[in-house]
Design an enzyme around this catalytic site. Structure first.
Site, PDB file in Angstrom:
ATOM      1  N   SER A 118      12.089 -69.763  89.026  1.00 24.62           N
ATOM      2  CA  SER A 118      12.199 -68.325  89.313  1.00 24.62           C
ATOM      3  C   SER A 118      12.095 -68.037  90.804  1.00 24.62           C
ATOM      4  CB  SER A 118      11.111 -67.549  88.556  1.00 24.62           C
ATOM      5  OG  SER A 118       9.828 -68.049  88.885  1.00 24.62           O
ATOM      6  N   ASN A 130      -0.563 -67.553  84.956  1.00 21.53           N
ATOM      7  CA  ASN A 130      -0.325 -66.395  84.080  1.00 21.53           C
ATOM      8  C   ASN A 130      -1.006 -65.132  84.609  1.00 21.53           C
ATOM      9  OD1 ASN A 130       0.996 -68.286  82.620  1.00 21.53           O
ATOM     10  ND2 ASN A 130      -0.493 -68.390  80.937  1.00 21.53           N
ATOM     11  N   THR A 154      26.084 -21.952  80.441  1.00 20.61           N
ATOM     12  CA  THR A 154      25.635 -22.709  79.275  1.00 20.61           C
ATOM     13  C   THR A 154      26.925 -23.197  78.624  1.00 20.61           C
ATOM     14  OG1 THR A 154      25.666 -20.865  77.727  1.00 20.61           O
ATOM     15  CG2 THR A 154      23.619 -21.201  78.937  1.00 20.61           C
ATOM     16  N   HIS A 155      26.885 -24.369  78.047  1.00 24.54           N
ATOM     17  CA  HIS A 155      28.093 -24.992  77.461  1.00 24.54           C
ATOM     18  C   HIS A 155      29.219 -25.122  78.506  1.00 24.54           C
ATOM     19  CE1 HIS A 155      26.266 -23.966  73.497  1.00 24.54           C
ATOM     20  NE2 HIS A 155      25.949 -22.854  74.132  1.00 24.54           N
ATOM     21  N   SER A 188      40.807 -41.793 100.098  1.00 25.29           N
ATOM     22  CA  SER A 188      41.555 -42.663  99.205  1.00 25.29           C
ATOM     23  C   SER A 188      42.439 -43.572 100.042  1.00 25.29           C
ATOM     24  CB  SER A 188      42.408 -41.788  98.284  1.00 25.29           C
ATOM     25  OG  SER A 188      43.556 -42.498  97.868  1.00 25.29           O
ATOM     26  N   LYS A 243      42.661 -36.802  99.934  1.00 23.98           N
ATOM     27  CA  LYS A 243      41.462 -36.900  99.096  1.00 23.98           C
ATOM     28  C   LYS A 243      40.152 -36.916  99.873  1.00 23.98           C
ATOM     29  CE  LYS A 243      41.544 -38.486  95.058  1.00 23.98           C
ATOM     30  NZ  LYS A 243      40.900 -37.889  93.920  1.00 23.98           N
ATOM     31  N   ASN A 264      36.491 -37.720  98.268  1.00 20.89           N
ATOM     32  CA  ASN A 264      35.815 -38.049  97.005  1.00 20.89           C
ATOM     33  C   ASN A 264      34.301 -38.104  97.160  1.00 20.89           C
ATOM     34  OD1 ASN A 264      38.335 -38.393  95.781  1.00 20.89           O
ATOM     35  ND2 ASN A 264      38.425 -40.542  96.426  1.00 20.89           N
ATOM     36  N   GLU A 282      28.864 -40.101  92.712  1.00 24.14           N
ATOM     37  CA  GLU A 282      29.383 -40.862  91.565  1.00 24.14           C
ATOM     38  C   GLU A 282      28.624 -42.172  91.387  1.00 24.14           C
ATOM     39  OE1 GLU A 282      33.701 -41.235  91.816  1.00 24.14           O
ATOM     40  OE2 GLU A 282      33.780 -39.184  92.566  1.00 24.14           O
ATOM     41  N   TYR A 328       0.921 -65.358  77.135  1.00 22.84           N
ATOM     42  CA  TYR A 328       2.088 -65.520  77.998  1.00 22.84           C
ATOM     43  C   TYR A 328       3.184 -66.332  77.316  1.00 22.84           C
ATOM     44  CZ  TYR A 328       5.072 -66.904  81.880  1.00 22.84           C
ATOM     45  OH  TYR A 328       6.155 -67.108  82.685  1.00 22.84           O
ATOM     46  N   GLN A 365       9.130 -64.249  82.359  1.00 25.02           N
ATOM     47  CA  GLN A 365       9.668 -64.475  83.697  1.00 25.02           C
ATOM     48  C   GLN A 365      10.908 -63.595  83.928  1.00 25.02           C
ATOM     49  OE1 GLN A 365       9.510 -68.431  85.669  1.00 25.02           O
ATOM     50  NE2 GLN A 365      11.708 -68.455  85.321  1.00 25.02           N
TER      51      GLN A 365
HETATM   52  N1  ARG Z   1       7.257 -68.086  87.217  1.00 25.88           N
HETATM   53  C1  ARG Z   1       6.428 -67.674  86.128  1.00 25.88           C
HETATM   54  C2  ARG Z   1       6.786 -66.228  85.761  1.00 25.88           C
HETATM   55  O1  ARG Z   1       7.369 -65.614  86.525  1.00 25.88           O
HETATM   56  C3  ARG Z   1       4.989 -67.774  86.480  1.00 25.88           C
HETATM   57  C4  ARG Z   1       4.056 -67.942  85.318  1.00 25.88           C
HETATM   58  C5  ARG Z   1       4.278 -69.251  84.714  1.00 25.88           C
HETATM   59  N2  ARG Z   1       3.273 -69.623  83.791  1.00 25.88           N
HETATM   60  C6  ARG Z   1       3.486 -70.623  82.941  1.00 25.88           C
HETATM   61  N3  ARG Z   1       2.520 -70.959  82.173  1.00 25.88           N
HETATM   62  N4  ARG Z   1       4.616 -71.247  82.868  1.00 25.88           N
HETATM   63  O2  ARG Z   1       6.455 -65.742  84.721  1.00 25.88           O
END
Ligand code: ARG
Length: 459
Positions: A24, A111, A156-157, A278, A284, A286, A291, A318, A323
């Protein structure tokens, strides 16, 4: 991958694809500040409780501060071979200070560490979003004041209904923004509990001081159940839902701005700085920015939905599914911040076109309610007055004129209670000025709304 921190119980290295898939760091590296700050507090807590020595604490803190400074200065690259930011910081620290670095992860787990980092990240992000929303709310209020007297048709509407002022219309959005700010504040209050010390799930056998660590990190509470502390992401969901509601409001205003900028309405003109041309049609102009805000609303809803869905089937505590929280949360936060940042100056530089609004207000019989109310003043029951007015409207449609164009003799054919006073009663300015019920469209009432919102914003 013999260098994995958890390599001890494994005989084979993690498959390369699986390793990338599992990692991650590409997205959680943005939490490096929170991670290091959290670790410094953890080291302080460990030494205060006699779990590590003061010397180890000092080495850890000095090491972490150096890493922080190098990352801030951009002189250290984040090694994306590490699984996540938590592993990266610990690895660099240990390479630099040895055994003391290896003692940092005592009485915690990734965790509770990731739950802490995310709460700290969201705490800052929420405050930043709130600040930007406050600025937008102020801008809307200032615009409303500028146009407190500008008459436009209220709908309204999407059918012309009754005369209002543009200031009144803009203040409706200021009220929404104010509640959005309140919703963020509410979520911030519940987010304000520290999960660190929950450890993997069950707490720890070490005599830690979770409240001391929480206090160091600026939390007023701790998560009172260790399983809950590492398992839930409701704080992020709450913020994302507050963001989603706010985006819905921005999207509705965007939709109106897009309509109002069209030739069909022509009620407002956006500054050239917030519109685009455009590639083929030279004429144009825009409303791309509005948007895009409308479009990005769907994206923020999607972020909320993806985390809600990721969480719905997870057994405690967990699970790696969690993640997946980060990309959704970061994307929602980035998107909301960008939208608010561009929206405020777009509103600030937007100009109303009072003549076009007045022209539209003239057509559509938006003073019909006032004519009926005038008859009520002459003693006619409202339902009867309503019916007579409807007949007058039909008569005008046939003649292709408006109520104000009829002569008093024509009016009296429909009801002999009518007299010259009706012209003043159906004058649009008078219609607006008379709507003085609290929250109403009369400029004096809009002034009160402006004052009320400003007082709330100042709190
Ligand atoms: N990269 C993990 C996350 O974002 C960190 C926690 C990982 N904990 C584990 N027991 N694998 O959630």
């Amino acid at each position: 991958m013999a260098d994995k921190m958890w390599a001890g119980r494994f005989k084979a290295a993690l498959d390369k694809e699986a390793d990338d898939f599992n990692s991650s760091i590409h997205f959680d590296s943005r939490m490096w500040r929170e991670d290091i700050t959290g670790s410094i507090a953890h080291a302080k807590m460990l030494s205060k409780c006699g779990i590590i020595s003061d010397a180890d604490r000092d080495a850890i803190i000095a090491g972490l501060e150096a890493i922080y400074a190098e990352l801030e200065a951009g002189t250290m690259a984040i090694d994306t071979d590490c699984e996540d930011i938590h592993m990266f910081v610990e690895k660099v620290l240990t390479e630099r200070i040895g055994d003391a670095g290896k003692r940092l992860h005592t009485a915690r787990s990734r965790n509770d560490q990731v739950a802490l980092d995310l709460r700290m990240y969201m705490r800052t992000a929420a405050a930043e979003v709130r600040e930007l929303a406050t600025a937008l709310c102020r801008t809307l209020t200032d615009k409303a004041e500028e146009y407190r007297d500008t008459i436009m048709p209220g709908y309204t509407h999407l059918q012309r209904a009754q005369p209002i002022t543009f200031g009144h219309h803009l203040m409706a959005y200021a009220m929404m923004l104010l509640r959005d700010i309140g919703r963020i504040k509410d979520a911030e209050a519940r987010l304000d509990a520290s999960p660190i010390g929950c450890c993997a799930l069950a707490g720890t056998t070490y005599a830690t001081d979770r409240r001391f660590e929480a206090e160091l990190l600026g939390f007023s509470e701790i998560c009172m159940n260790s399983l809950d502390g590492v398992s839930d992401r409701d704080f992020a969901l709450e913020l994302m839902s507050a963001f989603s509601v706010m985006m819905m409001h921005l999207s509705r205003l965007s939709e109106e701005i897009i309509l109002w900028s069209s030739w069909e309405f022509g009620f407002v003109e956006l500054s050239d700085s917030f519109t685009t041309g455009s590639s083929i049609m030279p004429q144009k102009k825009n409303s791309d920015i509005a948007e895009l805000v409308r479009g990005k609303t769907g994206r923020v809803y999607g972020d909320l939905m993806s985390l809600l869905t990721a969480m719905k089937g997870l057994p405690l505590a967990y699970n790696k599914d969690m993640q997946e929280d980060k990309e959704a949360i970061f994307d929602a936060t980035d998107t909301v911040k960008k939208c608010l940042s561009v929206f405020a100056p777009m509103i600030e530089t937007m100009k109303a076109k009072p003549e076009a609004m007045a022209r539209a207000a003239k057509r559509g019989f938006i003073n019909a309610t006032d004519l009926a109310d005038y008859m009520v003043g002459k003693g006619i029951p409202f339902r009867t007055a309503y019916k007579i007015t409807g007949e007058l409207v039909a008569y005008c449609i046939d003649k292709d004129c408006v109520l104000e164009d009829l002569t008093i003799d024509e009016f009296r054919k429909f009801s002999d209670t009518l007299d010259e006073g009706l012209y003043e009663a159906i004058d649009l300015r008078a219609c607006v000025d008379r709507r003085q019920s609290e929250g109403g469209t009369a400029p004096v009432c809009v002034d009160a709304q402006i004052e009320w919102v400003r007082a709330k914003l100042a709190q």
